[in-house]
Enzyme design. Structure first.
Site, PDB file in Angstrom:
ATOM      1  N   SER A 140      35.461  23.944  33.382  1.00 38.98           N
ATOM      2  CA  SER A 140      34.790  25.231  33.144  1.00 38.98           C
ATOM      3  C   SER A 140      33.557  25.323  34.031  1.00 38.98           C
ATOM      4  CB  SER A 140      34.348  25.322  31.685  1.00 38.98           C
ATOM      5  OG  SER A 140      33.483  26.431  31.501  1.00 38.98           O
ATOM      6  N   TYR A 154      31.163  20.904  23.858  1.00 35.99           N
ATOM      7  CA  TYR A 154      32.081  21.592  24.784  1.00 35.99           C
ATOM      8  C   TYR A 154      31.631  21.367  26.229  1.00 35.99           C
ATOM      9  CZ  TYR A 154      34.759  25.444  26.899  1.00 35.99           C
ATOM     10  OH  TYR A 154      35.608  26.192  27.682  1.00 35.99           O
TER      11      TYR A 154
END
Ligand SMILES: NC(=O)c1ccc[n+]([C@@H]2O[C@H](COP(=O)([O-])OP(=O)(O)OC[C@H]3O[C@@H](n4cnc5c(N)ncnc54)[C@H](O)[C@@H]3O)[C@@H](O)[C@H]2O)c1
Length: 255
Positions: A140, A154
């Site tokens: 990401s 995350y």
């Protein structure tokens, strides 16, 4: 002639979001696809909509489940060429480091980090048997830029995916196995829309940092995955493959 003719791809998290979009696109381009998801019903729906595909229920955090996913794919289609390790979670209790408890931290690490580790560990021997292949690990943009609105586990998990992918890319390059970390910017999928909920201010706070002034559509990310899966990317290896609309290049945006 499809861009993935003759290839067999295993896509995790293909019941929804970008994984579903990838399964549809990969099939359109001639691949045979294992649609893998922890949500059996969602996986079955994607497989039914995709074409030459079959659904399997997998929990990417469980070694036996991952091993079985690959065994069944290889038995059905004769081998595996592409591992698209896309499954990931972003639960609400993964938040600022000051409030995130160890069990929330661990759940995210189990799916996002251990899941990619297991999918590579048990998938690479199949690619070796085939004489090569392409691995797409989904990281990401948060592996590269920080946010004051933190999801600490995350973010850490995506950093791990990035560095793990780089290492594998170097280790297996001479066996014809390419490994790239696909780093999407913010994308219109259930994962992100859940975070915004019905809070337009939360969305606006992020949108303003996007040079393009909008989120990505799943297809815009998956088109990059198609390139990475295909032989068109035969010399693309070990990259931080950003598809972020210029987000990580931006200092001052138009607004
Ligand atoms: N949406 C974004 O803005 C964005 C941005 C950057 C990276 N990503 C990453 O892209 C990937 C796909 O995200 P998305 O937005 O399409 O998510 P999504 O929530 O829409 O879909 C994720 C899918 O993964 C499945 N899944 C969850 N846990 C699983 C498990 N243990 N085993 C197997 N499947 C499991 C879910 O059932 C779901 O179908 C994730 O790795 C995510 O972190 C998303």
């Amino acid at each position: 002639m499809g861009r993935l003719d003759g290839k067999v791809a295993v896509i995790t998290g293909a019941g929804g979001g970008m994984g579903r979009e990838a399964a549809l696109l990969f099939c359109e381009e001639g691949a045979r696809v294992c649609v893998a998801d922890v949500d059996a019903e969602a996986a079955a729906k994607t497989a039914a909509d995709a074409g030459d595909a079959f659904a399997i229920t997998v929990d990417v955090a469980e070694p036996e489940s991952v091993r079985e996913m690959y065994e069944q794919t290889a038995a059905r289609y004769g081998g595996i060429d592409v591992l698209y390790n896309n499954a990931g979670i972003s639960p609400a209790d993964d938040d600022s480091i000051l409030v995130t408890e160890p069990d929330a931290w661990q759940r995210v690490q189990d799916v996002n980090t251990k899941g990619v580790y297991l999918c590579c560990k048990h998938g690479i021997p199949h690619l070796q048997r085939r004489g090569g292949g392409s691995i797409i690990n989904v990281a990401s943009f948060v592996a590269l830029v920080g946010a004051a609105t933190s999801q600490i586990s995350y973010t850490a998990s995506k950093g791990a995916v990035l560095s793990l992918s780089r290492e594998l890319a170097v280790q297996f390059a001479r066996e014809g196995i390419r490994v790239n970390a696909l780093c999407p910017g913010p994308v219109e999928t259930p994962l992100l829309l859940r975070i915004f909920g019905d809070d337009p201010a939360a969305y606006e706070r992020r949108r303003i940092h996007l040079p393009m002034g909008r989120l990505a559509k799943p297809r815009e990310i998956v088109n990059a995955a198609l390139f990475l899966a295909s032989d068109e990317s035969s010399y693309v290896n070990g990259t931080t493959f950003l598809v972020d609309g210029g987000l990580t290049a931006a200092y001052v945006t138009p607004e």
